[in-house]
Design an enzyme around this catalytic site. Structure first.
Site, mmCIF file in Angstrom:
data_model
loop_
_atom_site.group_PDB
_atom_site.id
_atom_site.type_symbol
_atom_site.label_atom_id
_atom_site.label_comp_id
_atom_site.label_asym_id
_atom_site.label_seq_id
_atom_site.Cartn_x
_atom_site.Cartn_y
_atom_site.Cartn_z
ATOM 1 N N ASP A 37 2.657 6.080 2.246
ATOM 2 C CA ASP A 37 1.882 4.877 1.936
ATOM 3 C C ASP A 37 2.839 3.699 1.824
ATOM 4 O O ASP A 37 4.025 3.885 1.518
ATOM 5 C CB ASP A 37 1.108 5.058 0.624
ATOM 6 C CG ASP A 37 -0.166 4.217 0.571
ATOM 7 O OD1 ASP A 37 -0.074 2.998 0.819
ATOM 8 O OD2 ASP A 37 -1.229 4.777 0.286
ATOM 9 N N ASP A 53 4.985 2.499 6.508
ATOM 10 C CA ASP A 53 3.976 1.664 7.149
ATOM 11 C C ASP A 53 3.662 2.305 8.498
ATOM 12 O O ASP A 53 4.547 2.424 9.353
ATOM 13 C CB ASP A 53 4.529 0.250 7.334
ATOM 14 C CG ASP A 53 3.516 -0.723 7.934
ATOM 15 O OD1 ASP A 53 2.537 -0.264 8.546
ATOM 16 O OD2 ASP A 53 3.715 -1.939 7.802
ATOM 17 N N VAL A 54 2.415 2.721 8.712
ATOM 18 C CA VAL A 54 2.087 3.456 9.927
ATOM 19 C C VAL A 54 2.116 2.589 11.174
ATOM 20 O O VAL A 54 1.988 3.108 12.294
ATOM 21 C CB VAL A 54 0.721 4.166 9.810
ATOM 22 C CG1 VAL A 54 0.730 5.189 8.685
ATOM 23 C CG2 VAL A 54 -0.417 3.170 9.647
ATOM 24 N N ASN A 80 -5.331 9.375 7.103
ATOM 25 C CA ASN A 80 -6.277 8.629 6.284
ATOM 26 C C ASN A 80 -5.952 7.138 6.199
ATOM 27 O O ASN A 80 -6.842 6.338 5.899
ATOM 28 C CB ASN A 80 -6.296 9.223 4.872
ATOM 29 C CG ASN A 80 -7.063 8.376 3.895
ATOM 30 O OD1 ASN A 80 -8.287 8.351 3.895
ATOM 31 N ND2 ASN A 80 -6.328 7.654 3.043
ATOM 32 N N TYR A 145 -14.006 -3.154 12.697
ATOM 33 C CA TYR A 145 -13.875 -1.885 11.978
ATOM 34 C C TYR A 145 -14.657 -0.783 12.685
ATOM 35 O O TYR A 145 -14.150 0.330 12.887
ATOM 36 C CB TYR A 145 -14.373 -2.054 10.546
ATOM 37 C CG TYR A 145 -14.223 -0.819 9.701
ATOM 38 C CD1 TYR A 145 -12.968 -0.384 9.292
ATOM 39 C CD2 TYR A 145 -15.341 -0.088 9.301
ATOM 40 C CE1 TYR A 145 -12.824 0.759 8.514
ATOM 41 C CE2 TYR A 145 -15.214 1.048 8.528
ATOM 42 C CZ TYR A 145 -13.951 1.475 8.136
ATOM 43 O OH TYR A 145 -13.818 2.599 7.368
ATOM 44 N N LYS A 149 -13.240 2.775 14.405
ATOM 45 C CA LYS A 149 -13.689 4.108 14.021
ATOM 46 C C LYS A 149 -14.380 4.827 15.172
ATOM 47 O O LYS A 149 -14.331 6.061 15.272
ATOM 48 C CB LYS A 149 -14.598 4.024 12.799
ATOM 49 C CG LYS A 149 -13.852 3.559 11.550
ATOM 50 C CD LYS A 149 -12.641 4.450 11.249
ATOM 51 C CE LYS A 149 -11.910 4.039 9.987
ATOM 52 N NZ LYS A 149 -10.778 4.920 9.649
ATOM 53 N N ALA A 178 -18.239 4.554 0.807
ATOM 54 C CA ALA A 178 -17.659 5.333 -0.286
ATOM 55 C C ALA A 178 -17.228 4.428 -1.432
ATOM 56 O O ALA A 178 -16.925 3.242 -1.240
ATOM 57 C CB ALA A 178 -16.465 6.142 0.213
ATOM 58 N N THR A 180 -14.670 3.289 -3.174
ATOM 59 C CA THR A 180 -13.226 3.186 -3.041
ATOM 60 C C THR A 180 -12.760 1.794 -3.442
ATOM 61 O O THR A 180 -13.572 0.856 -3.524
ATOM 62 C CB THR A 180 -12.793 3.443 -1.588
ATOM 63 O OG1 THR A 180 -13.348 2.415 -0.744
ATOM 64 C CG2 THR A 180 -13.263 4.815 -1.100
#
Length: 246
Positions: A37, A53-54, A80, A145, A149, A178, A180
């Protein structure tokens, strides 16, 4: 349950929300878990925390190498890490599109690519990607978004086909709205947060938001060695949002 005993798992974006719930559940079911993360301050106890950092390929490669060096192997990858976007195509600027797709889609590919050499050595290799209900049903003000997805849905199937001969299962979970931190931030920005929260609840036939723990349970079910014949599946955990009209 101890179905992950002896296995090593990586959860990206695992310091909060669904990622943290997933990392904690895999730990509780026996896995050695590493969380990747950008901010590791919220990583659950007992987990290996690695700042990553992805969107940075070198950082991803180094992080996966560090996991294997510290924990000895890699068996499960939970992709995720993600970011959100609010707006129609008319209102979403190009740089927001680029960043969101880089995190949500290319980030998933980067992490998986770095993990593949290690997954190929595992007898229980599994990848679980984080999709969304918006890959199946149109939702207003979620253009970028939703596109990201939808791409994860297609990417999951393609990855499953590419790596089934390697013994690597690839599946996805598609949550509805969700409870979150990201959703809470959206509600905080609404003109009427209480009304906005009620609208989100009513959008799902169960009449409530999905919990992070419910999504985590679905991730664990797909990642578990007991699901050895499940690949190319997208499990919807959406309170009936995409399939029921009540």
């Amino acid at each position: 349950m101890n179905d992950f005993d002896g296995l090593v798992a990586v959860v990206t974006g695992g310091a909060s929300g669904i990622g943290a719930a997933t990392a904690a559940l895999l730990r509780d079911r026996g896995a050695d878990v590493a969380v990747l993360d950008r901010d590791v301050s919220g990583v659950p106890d007992g987990l290996l925390a690695i700042m990553c950092d992805v969107t940075d390929r070198a950082a991803v490669d180094d992080a996966i190498a560090a996991v294997v060096d510290r924990l000895g192997a890699l068996d499960v990858v939970v992709n995720n890490a993600g970011t959100g976007s609010v707006g129609s195509v008319e209102r979403t600027p190009d740089d927001e599109w680029s960043h969101l797709l880089d995190v949500n889609v290319v980030g998933t590919a980067r992490v998986t690519r770095a993990a593949l050499p290690h997954l190929r050595r595992s007898p229980h290799a599994a990848v679980v990607n984080m999709c969304s209900a918006v890959a199946f049903v149109g939702v207003r003000e979620r253009a970028a978004y939703s596109a990201s997805k939808g791409a994860i849905h297609a990417l999951t199937l393609a990855m499953a086909a590419d790596h089934v001969a390697d013994g690597i299962r690839v599946n996805a979970v598609a949550p509805g709205t969700a409870d979150t931190p990201w959703v809470q931030r959206l509600l905080d920005q609404a003109d009427d947060p209480l009304a906005a929260a009620e609208a989100l609840r009513r959008r799902q036939p169960l009449g409530r938001l999905v919990t992070a723990e419910e999504v985590a349970a679905a991730v664990a079910a797909l990642a578990s060695p007991s699901a050895a014949s499940t690949t190319g599946a997208v499990l919807r955990v959406d309170g009936g949002m995409t399939s029921l009209r009540v």
